[in-house]
Design an enzyme around this catalytic site. Structure first.
Site: not given
Ligand code: AQP
Length: 327
Positions: A112, A198, A195
């Site tokens: 990030k 969001k 990955k």
């Molecule tokens: N690409 C992914 N594949 C599998 N699992 C995923 N998770 C997120 N992206 C993937 C799982 O979703 C849960 C919630 O994630 P989060 O919102 O708390 O944070 P994150 O992992 O940082 O998800 P994002 O979508 O990438 O959000 P942003 O972009 O805001 O940081 C977790 O259990 C995660 O493992």
């Protein structure tokens, strides 16, 4: 006594297939077997800038996705993180035993800060894993069902809980990450080396759970593929492997069977069918989300907060006593 599980998702953007396949799908299965606590982690979301009105809307939207996906409030407890102030208090205490190099190693922080630039990154982003540790150990959580991308944070949680116990006496249960093959990282459609996320810059990175039919078809059509035209499931073809994973996880057809189904059929056929599979999954989910009113969801979240507050309060009091605070 059932074992307790805890997990959460940030209302930091549109929830996508990765969030569903990596996390929520497992939660739905686990809630029958475990005492389950699921949180909307809004305090995590503000580690990157958020528009206040959007944050409010998305907090409710995330809870709607939990419910529409099958999280049953009769079996599981749902609440909003910022409504339980003990999370922030315990985070501060854990900050005093966490080491700077431990946090500097975290892949998510590195990714990030690389994306947004270190100079404009908030201290909260650096500290994100410590808040996550507080979320988990506040409830004597035994298992943390997360996607593979979050395993490193659960490892740090274990380290901090063990360190605290060693220093101040047995206080916290040491949690374990719970991942299955369905917690496989779902990768970005525009770049299979990263990955699905969001907060990705391009909307072609992810399929949001709110995407309509036309958007899904457009995104899948545009998804990068590897050289060649055969539909094969292999590490040498990471883009195609990712698309087959999505197909397989949503349809319960194994990657081997998918390979067989598309022998000498080419990408275009495969992508059209994948779009159908995704749309068939999203349409009923979106209908269920639309049927839930904000009022109903807020009621469920309030009832959840009421249920977990005494657990959090008790644990934090124990911690405060142990470290020498006068309570
Ligand atoms: N690409 C992914 N594949 C599998 N699992 C995923 N998770 C997120 N992206 C993937 C799982 O979703 C849960 C919630 O994630 P989060 O919102 O708390 O944070 P994150 O992992 O940082 O998800 P994002 O979508 O990438 O959000 P942003 O972009 O805001 O940081 C977790 O259990 C995660 O493992």
């Amino acid at each position: 006594m059932k074992k307790r599980i805890f997990s959460g998702i940030q209302p930091s953007g549109n929830l996508h297939l990765g969030n569903y396949l990596g996390a929520i799908k497992n939660w739905v299965k686990l809630q029958d077997e475990y005492e389950s606590i699921f949180c909307v982690v809004d305090m995590h979301a503000i580690t990157v800038p958020q528009d206040p009105a959007e944050l409010r809307r998305r907090t409710i939207e995330v809870a709607k996705v939990y419910l529409a996906s099958g999280i049953d409030p009769k079996k599981s407890t749902l609440f909003i993180q910022s409504q339980i102030s003990e999370h922030a208090e315990l985070c501060w205490i854990l900050n005093t035993i966490a080491k700077i190099p431990e946090l500097e190693k975290m892949t998510q922080f590195k990714d990030k800060t690389q994306k947004n630039g270190k100079e404009s990154s908030a201290v909260g982003l650096f500290d994100y894993p410590v808040l996550m540790a507080a979320d988990i150990i506040l409830y004597d959580t035994e298992l943390v069902p997360v996607g593979k991308d979050q395993k490193q944070h659960v490892e740090l949680t274990r380290t901090l809980a063990e360190r605290f116990n060693k220093k101040f006496g047995e206080t916290f249960v040491i949690p374990k990450a719970y991942t299955t093959e369905t917690s496989e990282n779902i990768m970005g459609l525009d770049d299979p080396s990263k990955k699905m996320s969001k907060s990705a810059k391009s909307e072609y990175n992810y399929i949001a759970l709110s995407d309509d039919e036309e958007t899904v078809r457009r995104k899948i059509k545009k998804a990068v593929t590897d050289s060649g035209s055969e539909i094969v499931y292999s590490d040498e073809k990471p883009a195609l492997k990712n698309l087959i994973n999505i197909y397989s996880l949503l349809s319960e057809i194994s990657p081997k069977e998918i390979e067989k189904k598309y022998v000498s059929k080419g990408y275009s056929n495969f992508k059209n069918d994948l779009a159908d599979v995704v749309i068939n999954f999203l349409t009923p989910l979106q209908q269920k989300i639309a049927d839930l009113t904000d009022e109903k969801v807020l009621q469920i979240l309030e009832a959840g907060a009421k249920k977990v507050r005494p657990i959090a309060k008790k644990k934090l009091e124990e911690v405060k006593k142990k470290i020498g605070f006068i309570i």
